[in-house]
Design an enzyme around this catalytic site. Structure first.
Site, PDB file in Angstrom:
ATOM      1  N   THR A 111       0.836  -1.208   0.000  1.00 28.86           N
ATOM      2  CA  THR A 111       0.000   0.000   0.000  1.00 28.86           C
ATOM      3  C   THR A 111       0.867   1.252   0.000  1.00 28.86           C
ATOM      4  O   THR A 111       0.640   2.178  -0.788  1.00 28.86           O
ATOM      5  CB  THR A 111      -0.943   0.003   1.214  1.00 28.86           C
ATOM      6  OG1 THR A 111      -1.874  -1.075   1.086  1.00 28.86           O
ATOM      7  CG2 THR A 111      -1.718   1.311   1.290  1.00 28.86           C
ATOM      8  N   GLN A 157       0.177  -9.545  -5.211  1.00 30.69           N
ATOM      9  CA  GLN A 157      -0.377 -10.892  -5.304  1.00 30.69           C
ATOM     10  C   GLN A 157       0.418 -11.788  -6.245  1.00 30.69           C
ATOM     11  O   GLN A 157       0.227 -13.004  -6.257  1.00 30.69           O
ATOM     12  CB  GLN A 157      -1.829 -10.817  -5.791  1.00 30.69           C
ATOM     13  CG  GLN A 157      -2.790 -10.141  -4.824  1.00 30.69           C
ATOM     14  CD  GLN A 157      -3.174 -11.013  -3.652  1.00 30.69           C
ATOM     15  OE1 GLN A 157      -2.876 -12.201  -3.601  1.00 30.69           O
ATOM     16  NE2 GLN A 157      -3.851 -10.419  -2.672  1.00 30.69           N
ATOM     17  N   SER A 211       4.851  -6.895  -1.570  1.00 35.29           N
ATOM     18  CA  SER A 211       4.485  -7.097  -0.164  1.00 35.29           C
ATOM     19  C   SER A 211       5.021  -8.439   0.294  1.00 35.29           C
ATOM     20  O   SER A 211       4.993  -9.422  -0.457  1.00 35.29           O
ATOM     21  CB  SER A 211       2.966  -7.064  -0.004  1.00 35.29           C
ATOM     22  OG  SER A 211       2.599  -7.335   1.333  1.00 35.29           O
ATOM     23  N   CYS A 249      -9.544  -5.815   2.324  1.00 28.06           N
ATOM     24  CA  CYS A 249      -9.651  -4.395   2.676  1.00 28.06           C
ATOM     25  C   CYS A 249     -11.007  -3.797   2.303  1.00 28.06           C
ATOM     26  O   CYS A 249     -11.189  -2.584   2.360  1.00 28.06           O
ATOM     27  CB  CYS A 249      -8.539  -3.607   1.981  1.00 28.06           C
ATOM     28  SG  CYS A 249      -6.886  -4.196   2.376  1.00 28.06           S
TER      29      CYS A 249
END
Length: 391
Positions: free
Chosen positions: A84, A194, A214, A339
């Site tokens: 993010t 992802q 991430s 989210c």
């Protein structure tokens, strides 16, 4: 009337089919991080003594290891708190830098099915005067290169397209899309949270200028990510103070998390092909079993190209809230992004699913620990829940 949660409800272990929301930290990753929590607790920026030098060396090695997994130079990896923050730094940072060097805000292009970690920064830029075009994918969830080509204007400065969708798992044709942008000098960003660790990811081969990563999506720790930056891409920092990470992301570097990120990346890349082949076989078995028992279910998104561990289905004729309540004691899954705060999936609605079908959707994502027995049990649990709710 107050409903109380029993302790037994919290300690039971339902089937785990939500590995796209997050993944458990691999034992190898926990072991790699352990020394840097207590024994080697130094600040990587404090290089006047052994503890700081040890931490700095660990960060440097981890940066190099992570870069090797991506076939890029280590100095192109800037650590962040997660994908993010990396998305925000890429989108806000680059757009504002371009605006600073131009006469007026430019034009940005993305996809309506992006994660809100991309959409929200883009809407902020829109409030700052940038023009924004959100492409709508086809019913299969994929973007047409022709649609991108038609959307580009003389003012287009950046395009952002995620590598793998976080809900339906489809893989966008990044190489084709970036080739169109490269011919016009347009910067390309991709949210690869992802994708990394699950499919081959070579930013340069794909023609990507900015890539967000991430750790916790690939069996690493939460709270750490990275932005991979092509040389020559200008970014305005979002915060100041300290000068760490080339002045783009100041603050004390979390050495344990960075070491864990690199360990997770190396682990998942090494086992990626074998793991993907096994999970795709299990995923396909899950789909076949559900289709045999519940022929009314609808597959969301293209069956290929798709992440091997993702399955997303909608169940016509049932109430989504009641379906998820029925499944919760025995099966961990979701109806969309982690989210989304329970809102109906904007991704599925963009594909043409009704709000009711979006609410009655199941994102089933498999992981390293998923077994054939787990899949068989999931088929049974879902089938029983749906039949009990079907008029």
């Amino acid at each position: 009337m107050v409903t109380r949660t029993r302790a037994s409800d919290l300690t039971s272990s339902p089937l785990a089919f939500d590995h796209q929301a997050t993944t458990p930290c691999a034992a190898e990753v926990v072991e790699a991080m352990e020394p840097y929590w207590c024994e080697q607790w130094g600040n990587p920026s404090s290089r006047q003594h052994r503890l700081g030098l040890s931490a700095a060396a660990a960060v440097s090695l981890a940066r190099r290891q992570l870069a090797e997994c991506l076939a890029v130079e280590p100095e192109r990896v800037v650590f962040t708190s997660g994908a993010t923050e990396a998305n925000n730094l890429a989108l806000l940072g680059h757009a504002r830098a371009r605006r600073r060097s131009g006469d007026r805000p430019g034009h940005l292009i993305s996809v309506v099915t992006e994660h809100h970690a991309v959409l929200d920064p883009l809407h902020q830029l829109q409030r700052e005067g940038f023009q924004l075009t959100l492409l709508k994918p086809g019913p299969d969830g994929l973007i047409s290169p022709d649609d991108l080509r038609d959307a580009i204007t003389a003012d287009t400065v950046m395009v952002s397209v995620m590598a793998a969708n976080n809900e339906i798992g489809v893989l966008q044709p990044l190489a084709e899309l970036s080739a169109i942008c490269r011919q016009r000098g347009i910067t390309v960003h991709s949210d690869a949270a992802q994708a990394f660790g699950h499919i081959p990811l070579d930013p340069d081969a794909l023609g990507l200028d900015l890539v967000s990563l991430s750790a916790h999506k690939l069996y690493g720790p939460k709270g750490i990510g990275a932005l991979v930056i092509r040389p020559g891409i200008d970014l305005t920092p979002l915060q100041w103070g300290g000068g760490q990470e080339q002045g783009l992301r100041p603050g004390t570097l979390p050495a344990p998390l960075i070491v864990g990120f690199a360990a997770a990346a190396r682990l998942t890349v090494a086992e990626r092909d074998a793991r993907s082949a096994r999970l795709q076989e299990l995923r396909d078995h899950l789909l076949r079993g559900l289709e045999e028992q519940l022929p009314q279910i609808l597959l969301n998104g293209a069956q290929a190209p798709r992440l091997a561990h993702n399955l997303n289905i909608s169940v016509p004729g049932v109430n989504g809230n009641r379906l998820h309540r029925a499944l919760r004691p025995e099966l961990t899954c979701s109806s969309g992004s982690a989210c989304s705060n329970g809102s109906p999936s904007h991704v599925l609605q963009a594909l043409g699913r009704s709000r009711q079908l979006a609410e009655a959707s199941l994102r089933l994502s498999l992981g390293r620990s998923t077994t054939e027995q787990d899949v068989e049990q999931a088929i049974r649990v879902i089938t029983q829940a749906v039949r009990a709710l079907t008029p």
